[in-house]
Design a protein around this motif. Structure first.
Motif, PDB file in Angstrom:
ATOM      1  N   LYS A  19     -50.403  30.724  42.233  1.00  0.00           N
ATOM      2  CA  LYS A  19     -50.780  31.495  41.047  1.00  0.00           C
ATOM      3  C   LYS A  19     -52.057  30.961  40.380  1.00  0.00           C
ATOM      4  O   LYS A  19     -52.641  31.624  39.541  1.00  0.00           O
ATOM      5  CB  LYS A  19     -49.640  31.495  40.033  1.00  0.00           C
ATOM      6  CG  LYS A  19     -48.417  32.243  40.542  1.00  0.00           C
ATOM      7  CD  LYS A  19     -47.339  32.289  39.501  1.00  0.00           C
ATOM      8  CE  LYS A  19     -46.128  33.044  40.040  1.00  0.00           C
ATOM      9  NZ  LYS A  19     -45.033  33.064  39.065  1.00  0.00           N
ATOM     10  N   GLU A  54     -40.688  26.979  46.286  1.00  0.00           N
ATOM     11  CA  GLU A  54     -41.933  27.401  45.639  1.00  0.00           C
ATOM     12  C   GLU A  54     -42.872  26.200  45.554  1.00  0.00           C
ATOM     13  O   GLU A  54     -42.543  25.192  44.944  1.00  0.00           O
ATOM     14  CB  GLU A  54     -41.650  27.956  44.242  1.00  0.00           C
ATOM     15  CG  GLU A  54     -42.878  28.542  43.578  1.00  0.00           C
ATOM     16  CD  GLU A  54     -42.575  29.198  42.242  1.00  0.00           C
ATOM     17  OE1 GLU A  54     -43.218  30.197  41.933  1.00  0.00           O
ATOM     18  OE2 GLU A  54     -41.689  28.693  41.520  1.00  0.00           O
ATOM     19  N   ASP A 109     -49.089  30.508  32.261  1.00  0.00           N
ATOM     20  CA  ASP A 109     -47.656  30.630  32.532  1.00  0.00           C
ATOM     21  C   ASP A 109     -47.234  29.944  33.831  1.00  0.00           C
ATOM     22  O   ASP A 109     -46.051  29.721  34.062  1.00  0.00           O
ATOM     23  CB  ASP A 109     -47.217  32.090  32.537  1.00  0.00           C
ATOM     24  CG  ASP A 109     -47.859  32.921  33.629  1.00  0.00           C
ATOM     25  OD1 ASP A 109     -48.839  32.464  34.253  1.00  0.00           O
ATOM     26  OD2 ASP A 109     -47.382  34.051  33.864  1.00  0.00           O
ATOM     27  N   TYR A 110     -48.173  29.582  34.677  1.00  0.00           N
ATOM     28  CA  TYR A 110     -47.863  28.905  35.933  1.00  0.00           C
ATOM     29  C   TYR A 110     -47.952  27.378  35.814  1.00  0.00           C
ATOM     30  O   TYR A 110     -47.854  26.661  36.801  1.00  0.00           O
ATOM     31  CB  TYR A 110     -48.757  29.406  37.080  1.00  0.00           C
ATOM     32  CG  TYR A 110     -50.239  29.418  36.765  1.00  0.00           C
ATOM     33  CD1 TYR A 110     -51.019  28.284  36.905  1.00  0.00           C
ATOM     34  CD2 TYR A 110     -50.847  30.593  36.315  1.00  0.00           C
ATOM     35  CE1 TYR A 110     -52.371  28.303  36.618  1.00  0.00           C
ATOM     36  CE2 TYR A 110     -52.199  30.628  36.033  1.00  0.00           C
ATOM     37  CZ  TYR A 110     -52.956  29.470  36.183  1.00  0.00           C
ATOM     38  OH  TYR A 110     -54.304  29.507  35.901  1.00  0.00           O
ATOM     39  N   LYS A 122     -45.433  23.652  44.503  1.00  0.00           N
ATOM     40  CA  LYS A 122     -46.013  23.234  43.229  1.00  0.00           C
ATOM     41  C   LYS A 122     -46.813  21.952  43.416  1.00  0.00           C
ATOM     42  O   LYS A 122     -46.484  21.112  44.244  1.00  0.00           O
ATOM     43  CB  LYS A 122     -44.927  23.000  42.186  1.00  0.00           C
ATOM     44  CG  LYS A 122     -44.188  24.261  41.785  1.00  0.00           C
ATOM     45  CD  LYS A 122     -43.268  23.997  40.615  1.00  0.00           C
ATOM     46  CE  LYS A 122     -42.461  25.194  40.236  1.00  0.00           C
ATOM     47  NZ  LYS A 122     -43.182  26.225  39.579  1.00  0.00           N
ATOM     48  N   THR A 124     -47.802  26.021  39.740  1.00  0.00           N
ATOM     49  CA  THR A 124     -47.465  26.862  40.885  1.00  0.00           C
ATOM     50  C   THR A 124     -48.762  27.157  41.631  1.00  0.00           C
ATOM     51  O   THR A 124     -49.659  27.820  41.108  1.00  0.00           O
ATOM     52  CB  THR A 124     -46.780  28.163  40.423  1.00  0.00           C
ATOM     53  OG1 THR A 124     -45.645  27.818  39.635  1.00  0.00           O
ATOM     54  CG2 THR A 124     -46.362  28.995  41.620  1.00  0.00           C
TER      55      THR A 124
END
Length: 112
Positions: A84, A44, A64-65, A46, A81
């Motif tokens: 997002k 993922e 939340d990301y 980041k 992230t």
């Protein structure tokens, strides 16, 4: 933003270099040899950036990301992230991190 866009955005800033000092999947951006952004290219995706402590907590509470950065001082570093977050949010965090790190570099070094 995708990884290439983040890379292009970071390297257009003054005195920025990029490298893979840790492994082949962790791209690091430095200003005058001080790290200000890290992008993992595996799993993922980041973006890890430096923040002042109050902002770091505020961002984690509101988005939340945004999480405390893995393998970094969690008081000062957040991981976002990429897929997002909005482009503007990512650019703002890159800019803030760049300026925060630059402020910590002695003026004499900045002039060189």
């Amino acid at each position: 933003m995708n990884i290439e866009e983040i890379q292009q955005y970071c390297i257009t800033k003054d005195n920025v270099t990029e490298s893979f000092p840790f492994d082949n999947t962790t791209l690091v951006f430095k200003v005058l040899n001080k790290m200000f952004a890290v992008v993992n290219l595996d799993g993922e995706t980041k973006l890890t950036v430096k923040c002042n402590p109050e902002t770091a907590i505020e961002l984690r509470e509101n988005f939340d990301y945004v999480l405390p950065a893995y393998h970094f001082n969690k008081k000062h570093w957040n991981s976002i992230t990429i897929d997002k977050a909005t482009d503007n949010f990512l650019k703002e965090q890159i800019n803030n991190s760049y300026l925060l790190v630059l402020e910590g570099i002695p003026k004499i070094k900045q002039k060189k």
